[in-house]
Each structure stands twice: as structure tokens, then as C-alpha cells.
Design a protein around this motif. Structure first.
Motif, short mmCIF file in Angstrom:
data_model
loop_
_atom_site.label_atom_id
_atom_site.label_comp_id
_atom_site.label_asym_id
_atom_site.label_seq_id
_atom_site.Cartn_x
_atom_site.Cartn_y
_atom_site.Cartn_z
N ARG A 135 0.82 -1.21 0.00
CA ARG A 135 0.00 0.00 0.00
C ARG A 135 0.85 1.27 0.00
NH1 ARG A 135 -5.46 -0.54 1.34
NH2 ARG A 135 -6.10 -2.68 1.87
N GLU A 136 1.89 1.27 0.80
CA GLU A 136 2.72 2.47 0.87
C GLU A 136 3.50 2.68 -0.43
OE1 GLU A 136 4.59 5.97 2.35
OE2 GLU A 136 2.65 4.95 2.59
N THR A 137 3.97 1.59 -1.03
CA THR A 137 4.65 1.71 -2.31
C THR A 137 3.69 2.19 -3.38
OG1 THR A 137 6.22 -0.03 -1.69
CG2 THR A 137 6.04 0.47 -4.03
N SER A 138 2.46 1.70 -3.36
CA SER A 138 1.45 2.17 -4.29
C SER A 138 1.20 3.66 -4.12
CB SER A 138 0.14 1.39 -4.10
OG SER A 138 -0.87 1.86 -4.97
N ARG A 139 1.15 4.11 -2.87
CA ARG A 139 0.96 5.54 -2.63
C ARG A 139 2.10 6.35 -3.23
NH1 ARG A 139 2.48 9.72 0.34
NH2 ARG A 139 4.15 8.55 1.39
N LEU A 140 3.32 5.88 -3.07
CA LEU A 140 4.48 6.58 -3.60
C LEU A 140 4.50 6.56 -5.12
CD1 LEU A 140 7.01 5.24 -0.98
CD2 LEU A 140 6.31 7.64 -1.23
N GLY A 142 1.88 6.61 -6.84
CA GLY A 142 0.87 7.61 -7.15
C GLY A 142 1.39 9.02 -7.06
N VAL A 143 2.23 9.29 -6.07
CA VAL A 143 2.86 10.61 -5.94
C VAL A 143 3.69 10.92 -7.19
CG1 VAL A 143 4.58 11.94 -4.65
CG2 VAL A 143 2.87 10.59 -3.42
N GLN A 177 3.00 -3.99 -7.99
CA GLN A 177 2.39 -2.84 -8.64
C GLN A 177 2.12 -3.12 -10.11
OE1 GLN A 177 1.54 -0.36 -6.56
NE2 GLN A 177 2.59 -1.52 -4.95
#
Length: 232
Positions: A135-140, A142-143, A177
Motif C-alpha cells: 500500500r505504501e509503495t502504491s501511494r508513492l 501515485g505521488v 504494482q
């Protein structure tokens, strides 16, 4: 001439990619991490954190004794300043590049590295860790995708920010991802992959996130179970 102490991890590859993009003469010094070569005294004298990459610049700007350097972000900045390339000279442009370089060092690299570890190297599945870091890698991702909506490169013009981030996107499958979900990141990624320097950097390089066979317990101990006592 620059000696580049190297293993084909994303951090090692970013240093090699800079050398290729800048056309710097360098000598590749392989460091076999699974054999514990990063703990040899001669390597620790250059990289006291026992990590790659590290460099020895035998011809520093202004002359004098060779300069040794560890930490991939520091290496990126040092080489950019040495060559006057891949980082803007004006304050605004330099600030743009530096914030994204540090973003990669503090966020994208550590988080992607953790999910890569739990997906590929962990001896057993740890659902909480896999969910957390996916989840955190996905958020990054996305950034970065949002950053690239209206520009070809991360800081506008091609820079060390792109060089630092690209090797951490290459193993996106090991990160759990799907690049199709990040169209602007995907477009940037494909343009980076097509660069001649990138092709040269990755030619014949082992994909460390897709090991051909399970690593041995001895190799696992060397790679992942070293503590402070190992340095005594």
C-alpha cells in the motif's frame, strides 16, 4: 578514473546509470553481497555502513588525494556537482531536483525495498507486512505519477532525480504494482528505459528481485541477519 563498487541492486544501478549518462570513465568493482564481500575490511574502509554503492574518485576536482564516498544519494549529488551535469545551477531548479532526490532516498527506496524483500526473499509470507508495504509503495507510485502529469521528467528537465528513481521502478512487479494504473509514470518509465545509457547500464545485469533459485540459509544469514556484533 572512478572506481564504482557495485552490485546490481537499485541503488547500485543508479550509480552505474549516472556514469553512463554522464560519460564518466569508471571501473566496475563487483561486490558479491551473498558471499559477504561487503564486510571485508578493505571495503569497510570505503563504505563503513557495509552497503553498496561506493566510489573512489581518483581524480577529484581541484586535485589532491582520492575521495571515497558511500550512500547513493550522496554519490549522485557529488558526481553531479563534479561534472556540472544533471543538476540545474539556478537555485529554483536545484531545489526541485534535490527534493525529489531526497524523496527517493527517504521514501521510494526504503518502502519499495521492504515490499521487494517480503515478496521475494522472506522465508515465509507475512500478510501484514506485505499489505503494509504494498500500500505504501502504491501511494508513492501515485505521488510520482501525479508529479509527471504535466512534465516529461521529474524535475522538468532530465536530472539525477530521474536517475535515482528509475531503478526503483524497474522491479515494479516484485513491488506488487501494475504500471497500467499509473499512466504518467508508465510513460516516463518507458522513455527512461529507451535511453541508450539505460540500455547499457542494464545489459547483462542480473535481476536481483527475480532469483533463479531460492537462496541458501547461509546466504540469507549473510544478507539479512547481520547485526552490530558482526562488526566487532
Amino acid at each position: 578514473m572512478i572506481d564504482l563498487y557495485f552490485s546490481p541492486t537499485p541503488n547500485g544501478l543508479k550509480a552505474k546509470l549516472f556514469m553512463e549518462e554522464a560519460g564518466l570513465p569508471y571501473r566496475l568493482v563487483p561486490v558479491a553481497l551473498s558471499k559477504g564481500e561487503q564486510f571485508k575490511p578493505e571495503f569497510l574502509a570505503i563504505s563503513p555502513n557495509n552497503k553498496i554503492p561506493a566510489i573512489v574518485d581518483h581524480e577529484p576536482a581541484g586535485g589532491g588525494a582520492p575521495i571515497t564516498l558511500f550512500e547513493s544519494g550522496a554519490i549522485m549529488l557529488y558526481l553531479a556537482e563534479k561534472t556540472g551535469r544533471l543538476i540545474p545551477r539556478d537555485a529554483h531548479g536545484r531545489a526541485e531536483v534535490l527534493q525529489w532526490l531526497f524523496w527517493q532516498m527517504a521514501g521510494l527506496g526504503p518502502m519499495a525495498g521492504q515490499i521487494g524483500h517480503f515478496n521475494v526473499y522472506a522465508p515465509e509470507k507475512v500478510p501484514y507486512a506485505i499489505d503494509r508495504y504494498t500500500r505504501e509503495t502504491s501511494r508513492l507510485y501515485g505521488v510520482l505519477n501525479q508529479r509527471l502529469v504535466d512534465r516529461p521528467f521529474i524535475a522538468g528537465e532530465f536530472s539525477i532525480a530521474d536517475i535515482a528513481c528509475y531503478p526503483w521502478i524497474v522491479p515494479y512487479e516484485a513491488h506488487g504494482q501494475n504500471l497500467a494504473e499509473f499512466p504518467h509514470l508508465k510513460r516516463w518509465f518507458e522513455s527512461m528505459a529507451a535511453r541508450p545509457a539505460t540500455v547499457r547500464t542494464y545489459e547483462g545485469v542480473e535481476n536481483v528481485y527475480a532469483p533463479k533459485q531460492a537462496i541458501s540459509e547461509e546466504e540469507r544469514d549473510v544478507l539479512f541477519k547481520q547485526g552490530a556484533k558482526a562488526r566487532a
